[in-house]
Design an enzyme around this catalytic site. Structure first.
Site, PDB file in Angstrom:
ATOM      1  N   THR A   1       0.832  -1.211   0.000  1.00  0.00           N
ATOM      2  CA  THR A   1       0.000   0.000   0.000  1.00  0.00           C
ATOM      3  C   THR A   1       0.869   1.263   0.000  1.00  0.00           C
ATOM      4  O   THR A   1       0.364   2.352  -0.232  1.00  0.00           O
ATOM      5  CB  THR A   1      -0.939   0.049   1.240  1.00  0.00           C
ATOM      6  OG1 THR A   1      -0.151  -0.108   2.420  1.00  0.00           O
ATOM      7  CG2 THR A   1      -1.980  -1.055   1.189  1.00  0.00           C
TER       8      THR A   1
ATOM      9  N   TYR B   1      -9.541  -4.531  13.476  1.00  0.00           N
ATOM     10  CA  TYR B   1      -8.374  -3.653  13.324  1.00  0.00           C
ATOM     11  C   TYR B   1      -7.901  -3.172  14.697  1.00  0.00           C
ATOM     12  O   TYR B   1      -6.733  -3.345  15.065  1.00  0.00           O
ATOM     13  CB  TYR B   1      -8.730  -2.472  12.412  1.00  0.00           C
ATOM     14  CG  TYR B   1      -7.746  -1.338  12.497  1.00  0.00           C
ATOM     15  CD1 TYR B   1      -6.433  -1.504  12.064  1.00  0.00           C
ATOM     16  CD2 TYR B   1      -8.105  -0.102  13.041  1.00  0.00           C
ATOM     17  CE1 TYR B   1      -5.512  -0.471  12.166  1.00  0.00           C
ATOM     18  CE2 TYR B   1      -7.203   0.932  13.141  1.00  0.00           C
ATOM     19  CZ  TYR B   1      -5.910   0.747  12.702  1.00  0.00           C
ATOM     20  OH  TYR B   1      -5.002   1.769  12.813  1.00  0.00           O
TER      21      TYR B   1
ATOM     22  N   GLY C   1     -19.952   1.091  13.530  1.00  0.00           N
ATOM     23  CA  GLY C   1     -18.762   1.143  14.376  1.00  0.00           C
ATOM     24  C   GLY C   1     -18.254   2.538  14.666  1.00  0.00           C
ATOM     25  O   GLY C   1     -17.274   2.699  15.394  1.00  0.00           O
TER      26      GLY C   1
END
Ligand code: UDP
Length: 319
Positions: A35, A138, A278
């Site tokens: 990335t 995460y 979330g």
């Protein structure tokens, strides 16, 4: 110091690597470029293009004074859909790094942790001793790493610091945010201003906040980088210190969009969208500990400065 920067071709990693080079450190960036971007590695840093879990041991055998660990998977939505990527890519990979550091006696670790380790806060500003109840894999994977670091510090004398970032934004010259999949508010709004996106979707306008949109604590990436250099200096053998990093001020989604309109001169249309799963209503850091213990002082807390630097970076990039 001779330092290894994992993920140093990514957004925060590249800015920190640039600050470290400028401060006179000998910097090696280890990045798989999955990335990150090769041209985001600052001049003066050496790039090792490799998988961290596979290469950590061989690279650290050279002898390093410390590691700044940014390499990670960091998309909340992806972590919910494919948690295995986060347990493998974040937790297992960092375990390999910790073991390689132990084997080669690398003394210091500064880790890129996150406010997502706290989950829905009971009170704001959030202090470091707030309960950690992450609401997605995460945040859970970053918390697992924090816990591993505590145990390595206690058992093996590692000098460890976790820095829990709130909403990182802004840019450092040619080093800025350029994700293939962009989910963050400020870059998305600036994509509208630069004509690559029609409108910004506002995820919920009925939150229990003054203007009904979510409130976040935006921290300039240069202030964040300053904290990493201080953390390196203050890391103590056998101790794992954890610090929140935010500006301590909350801005709503509407306020961010308004600041972007002022800076760019673009009307930036917005559309109402449902709440994003979330998302807590308000996230604001208490960074008192970083200020008192590290002597950290954020200098770029003004939203206009943060947006202006991000906008200059966006405009400098080819469309
Ligand atoms: N947000 C939004 N539209 C977008 C992206 C984000 O309304 O296109 C909101 C998001 O719901 C949150 C805030 O902007 O309340 C900041 O989101 P971001 O993803 O930048 O950071 P997060 O707080 O999730 O780490």
């Amino acid at each position: 110091m001779k330092l290894l920067v994992t993920g140093g071709a990514g957004y925060v990693g590249s800015v920190c690597a640039a600050h470290l080079v400028d401060a006179g450190h000998d910097v090696t960036v280890l990045d798989d470029l999955s990335t990150g971007h090769k041209d985001a590695v600052p001049d003066g840093a050496h790039l090792v293009h490799a998988d961290l879990a596979e290469a950590a041991e061989e690279v650290l055998a050279e002898g390093f004074d410390g590691v700044l660990h940014f390499a990670a998977k960091s998309l909340v939505g992806e972590s919910v859909a494919r948690p295995e990527l986060y347990w493998a890519g974040n937790v297992v990979t960092t375990f390999r790094l910790l073991e390689a550091m132990r084997k080669h006696g690398t003394p210091r670790l500064v880790f890129s942790s996150t406010a997502a380790t706290y989950g829905e806060p009971e009170r704001v500003p959030i202090p470091e001793d707030a309960p950690t109840r992450p609401t997605n894999p995460y945040g859970a994977s970053k918390l697992a790493i924090d816990l591993a670091m505590t145990s390595y510090a206690a058992a093996h004398g590692l000098a460890a610091v976790s820095l829990r970032y709130f909403n990182v934004a802004g840019a450092h010259g040619r080093f800025g945010e350029r994700h293939t999949v962009e989910t963050h508010l400020i870059p998305i709004v600036l994509q509208v201003a630069s004509g690559t996106r029609e409108a910004v979707q506002v995820y919920g306008d009925d939150w229990p906040t003054p203007d009904g949109t979510c409130v976040r604590d935006y921290i300039h990436v240069d202030d964040l980088a300053d904290a990493h250099l201080l953390a390196l200096q203050h890391a103590e053998p056998g101790k794992h210190a954890i610090y929140n990093l935010g500006s301590g001020t909350g801005f709503s989604v509407r306020q961010v969009i308004e600041a972007c309109r002022e800076v760019t001169g673009h009307p930036i249309p917005m559309t109402a969208a449902p709440r994003r799963a979330g998302d807590p209503a308000v996230l604001i850091a208490s960074s008192e500990a970083a200020r008192t213990e590290l002597g950290w002082q954020p200098h770029r807390t003004d939203l206009t400065t943060i947006v202006r630097d991000a906008w200059e970076f966006t405009r400098s990039r080819p469309a």
